[in-house]
Design a protein around this motif. Structure first.
Motif, PDB file in Angstrom:
ATOM      1  N   LEU A  17      38.279  34.799  40.675  1.00  0.00           N
ATOM      2  CA  LEU A  17      39.309  35.157  41.650  1.00  0.00           C
ATOM      3  C   LEU A  17      38.850  34.851  43.077  1.00  0.00           C
ATOM      4  O   LEU A  17      37.715  35.178  43.457  1.00  0.00           O
ATOM      5  CB  LEU A  17      39.647  36.632  41.514  1.00  0.00           C
ATOM      6  N   GLY A  51      43.861  32.251  41.598  1.00  0.00           N
ATOM      7  CA  GLY A  51      43.886  33.388  40.686  1.00  0.00           C
ATOM      8  C   GLY A  51      44.918  34.433  41.078  1.00  0.00           C
ATOM      9  O   GLY A  51      45.319  34.545  42.239  1.00  0.00           O
ATOM     10  N   TYR A 229      36.377  38.734  38.451  1.00  0.00           N
ATOM     11  CA  TYR A 229      36.575  39.347  39.767  1.00  0.00           C
ATOM     12  C   TYR A 229      35.236  39.480  40.489  1.00  0.00           C
ATOM     13  O   TYR A 229      34.306  40.110  39.952  1.00  0.00           O
ATOM     14  CB  TYR A 229      37.202  40.729  39.634  1.00  0.00           C
TER      15      TYR A 229
END
Length: 316
Positions: A17, A51, A229
């Motif tokens: 991300l 993302g 993440y």
């Protein structure tokens, strides 16, 4: 001359991300893998680059925003792209090398007026390397409205190609009956529906679109886990207690009578491959054509404003 059969690929994956290079690397490697299996059209999910920030609040509550949330949004802004821009040139070089059509969900940075606005967009790249068009999501959903601006009717894009007429809408735009009708009215054959919705009800939606529009529907979602993440996000605690799988996927391909060509893929990364018989699109419209013989323009009419909506108009 139109091809009768088209081999398509749907990529179900996710980058790191807010990491533009991670997304670019996956677009390159997974496009090569799909093209190696004969795919002529390759589709990537909604905002694959950089993302979909599922679960993040960006420090926003009704009536207040936090400094940490603003820093995360700046990071998102930095990882967005311009259309056209350096990244679309790279997409074009890849598409030309592989001889493919590419459709990629991206976060687009506004270049014309306020560089502070982002859009949820998808770009269409041709096998000659050219940027064929883009679509900006008309209505960001829920909290997405703080991240992305609203598109307008100028990007309700359907592109006439040797593979058929290709276009689509993004995620919950597909719940907008009039937006769907605007796509059907352009003679769409291959309807692309990138999404972030992994619920069972989404499958009902794409099957309905196939049956209603008498077109193939390519639905593409990310398979995303917490590992994708960055732990140094200011708002990482927003997802800290969530399950490891943040989006289970559910990418699928549906035929023009609403049946699955490829059933949904869940809980793993993968590439769906299918050969579409465009003769079935013609055959399916024998008994139903939503904007043709089954329409009633004397009773119902749709007006589409396809003009670009500029906030500033300069007189020469």
């Amino acid at each position: 001359m139109k091809k009768r059969e088209v081999k398509v690929a749907v990529v179900q994956s996710a980058p790191i991300l807010f990491d533009k290079q991670s997304a670019m690397d996956k677009i390159d490697s997974m496009s090569r893998e799909a093209a190696g299996q004969g795919a002529e059209l390759i589709v990537f999910p909604e905002v694959f680059l950089p993302g979909y920030p599922r679960g993040l609040s960006f420090g926003a509550r009704v009536g207040s925003r936090t400094a940490d949330g603003r820093r995360d949004w700046e990071r998102y802004w930095e990882s967005a792209i311009n259309i056209p821009g350096d990244e679309t040139v790279i997409f074009g070089e890849l598409a030309k090398e592989l001889g493919i059509y590419l459709v990629i969900g991206v976060v687009e940075r506004d270049q014309e007026f306020s560089t502070g606005t982002l859009f949820n967009s998808m770009v269409y790249i041709g096998p000659d390397g050219n940027l064929l068009g883009k679509h900006r999501k008309l209505v960001p959903t829920g909290s997405e409205r703080l991240l992305w601006g609203q598109g307008d009717g100028s990007t309700l894009t359907v592109i006439d190609t040797p593979l058929g007429r290709i276009g689509g809408l993004i995620c919950w735009e597909n719940y907008m009956p009039l937006a769907r009708t605007a796509m059907y009215a352009q003679g769409i054959d291959i309807y692309i529906a990138p999404t972030a919705d992994a619920r069972d009800t989404w499958q009902s939606t794409i099957r309905h679109i196939g049956c209603e529009g008498r077109c193939y529907v390519i639905s593409c979602n990310q398979y995303a886990t917490k590992d994708s993440y960055p732990a140094d996000l200011a708002c990482y605690d927003d997802i800290k207690e969530d399950a490891d799988i943040l989006s289970r996927g559910g990418s699928a391909i549906v035929g023009p009578l609403g049946d699955y060509v490829v059933e949904p893929l869940y809980n793993e990364e993968g590439i769906l491959i299918a050969t579409l018989d465009l003769a079935q699109v013609v055959q399916s419209r024998f008994d139903f054509d939503a904007v043709g013989h089954y329409s009633r323009p004397d009773v119902f009419q749709l007006v589409v404003n396809d003009q670009k909506q500029d906030i500033v108009r300069r007189k020469s």
